[in-house]
Design an enzyme around this catalytic site. Structure first.
Site, PDB file in Angstrom:
ATOM      1  N   CYS A 130       0.832  -1.209   0.000  1.00 14.69           N
ATOM      2  CA  CYS A 130       0.000   0.000   0.000  1.00 14.69           C
ATOM      3  C   CYS A 130       0.868   1.261   0.000  1.00 14.69           C
ATOM      4  CB  CYS A 130      -0.926  -0.022   1.216  1.00 14.69           C
ATOM      5  SG  CYS A 130      -1.929   1.472   1.340  1.00 14.69           S
ATOM      6  N   CYS A 133      -0.455   4.123   2.228  1.00 16.40           N
ATOM      7  CA  CYS A 133      -0.314   3.890   3.677  1.00 16.40           C
ATOM      8  C   CYS A 133       1.136   4.079   4.101  1.00 16.40           C
ATOM      9  CB  CYS A 133      -0.713   2.467   4.066  1.00 16.40           C
ATOM     10  SG  CYS A 133      -2.161   1.836   3.252  1.00 16.40           S
ATOM     11  N   ASP A 134       2.076   3.551   3.330  1.00 14.92           N
ATOM     12  CA  ASP A 134       3.460   3.437   3.804  1.00 14.92           C
ATOM     13  C   ASP A 134       4.446   4.354   3.085  1.00 14.92           C
ATOM     14  OD1 ASP A 134       2.550   1.440   5.472  1.00 14.92           O
ATOM     15  OD2 ASP A 134       2.962  -0.157   4.024  1.00 14.92           O
TER      16      ASP A 134
END
Ligand code: NAP
Length: 301
Positions: A130, A133-134
């Site tokens: 992701c 997200c990261d």
């Protein structure tokens, strides 16, 4: 017992909840992780009508709040299957059982891995599925994205604003992503393409430090990167329903454009059913079609 029990709070499931509530049916949406589903991972959506550029997170939150305002109820839990009993369907989870007169399965798909040794253990320690997200964890560092579809290309574009260099690694010579997005790759100086190349190994002690590449002529090399974003497609999240309704050989629930499955009263909506076009807009359309069919089914009982 709710009139409509929806499994999965992604775009298809939440849209189904909106349609069923507007038809005055009681609705429970059962979700395993978080509201919004796969679209949460998309940095910016450019192909959903009338919402150009909206972030996946904002899109999901708007959808959730629309369903909630209309009176849909929500519960957390992972469905382990369903049983037809007492004129309805029972869906068990580890902690509870939920009942619906009709059932809409909208569990979508989950990320496919590369199947490399260490991949699972390194997820969260250099390996990610992701980018939104990261991505921020890799500010100013070198990262790689593997894949050639819409997700890989949009992840590479997103990461190019954060990382020092983004290596986009794809096993073919051309991408299957939308040409409009592929064209944007050329405008980013820090995106480097490695085509005809596979990721065949992960180098790590505690965290990922490099990936092993196998190039077009079969030669292997190491590419030092702090992060590897795997974007090689999805697999249907339908394992819990194996043997309960018809699945195709790849595990997708067999259902046509009417979202009817092989079990009367059970409908399938979104990416987890057999279909040609898996897009946000078709997931939303499925939610509407499945809910309308479920409402008709409940009215006929
Ligand atoms: P995808 O379209 O299935 O593409 C997967 C890519 O990974 C392909 O290029 C494939 O290579 C490659 N691949 C598969 N297995 C591999 C392996 N073992 N090793 C190396 N490469 C591998 O997946 P996706 O990009 O995640 O997209 C999934 C669906 O969501 C698609 O329908 C896509 O259009 C949709 N999507 C839409 C949006 C949007 O609407 N904005 C955004 C993201 C995704 P080959 O090309 O060689 O098969």
């Amino acid at each position: 017992m709710h009139d409509v029990l929806v499994i999965g709070a992604g775009t298809a499931g939440l849209t189904a909840a909106i349609y069923a509530r507007r038809a005055s049916k009681s609705v429970l949406v059962l979700e395993a992780r978080g509201f919004g589903g796969q679209i949460l991972n998309t940095p910016a959506i450019w192909n959903y009508p009338a919402e150009p550029g909206i972030s996946g997170f904002d899109f999901a939150m708007k959808l959730y709040s629309q369903a909630e305002t209309l009176g849909a109820e929500f519960a957390f839990g992972t469905a382990s299957g369903f049983r037809a009993e007492d004129g309805g369907f029972t869906v068990p989870t580890a902690d509870a059982e939920y009942r619906g007169r009709s059932l809409i399965i909208a569990t979508g798909t989950s990320h496919r891995g590369l199947g490399l040794p260490g991949e699972e253990a390194l997820t969260g320690r250099g390996v990610s599925f992701c980018a939104t997200c990261d991505g921020a964890l890799y500010k100013g560092r070198d990262v790689a994205v593997v894949g050639g579809g819409n997700t890989a290309v949009s992840d590479a574009l997103y990461l190019s604003d954060l990382a020092a260099t983004v290596w986009l690694i794809h096993r073919r010579d051309s991408f299957r992503a939308d040409p409009a997005d592929v064209a944007l790759l050329g405008r980013k100086e820090n995106i480097r393409l490695l085509l005809g190349t596979r990721v065949t190994g992960l180098v790590a002690e505690d965290k990922l430090s490099a990936v092993v590449l196998t190039g077009p002529e079969g030669r292997t090399s190491e590419l030092p990167v702090a992060g590897l974003f795997i974007a090689v497609g999805m697999v249907p999240a339908t394992g819990a329903f194996e043997g309960l309704l018809e699945l195709d050989p790849s595990g997708y629930i067999v259902a046509g454009e009417d979202c009817r499955t092989s079990v009367p009263g059970v409908f399938a909506a979104g990416d987890g059913r057999t279909k040609d076009v898996r897009q946000l807009v078709t997931a939303a359309a499925d939610g509407a079609v499945a809910a309308t069919a479920a409402v008709r089914y409940v009215n006929s009982l």
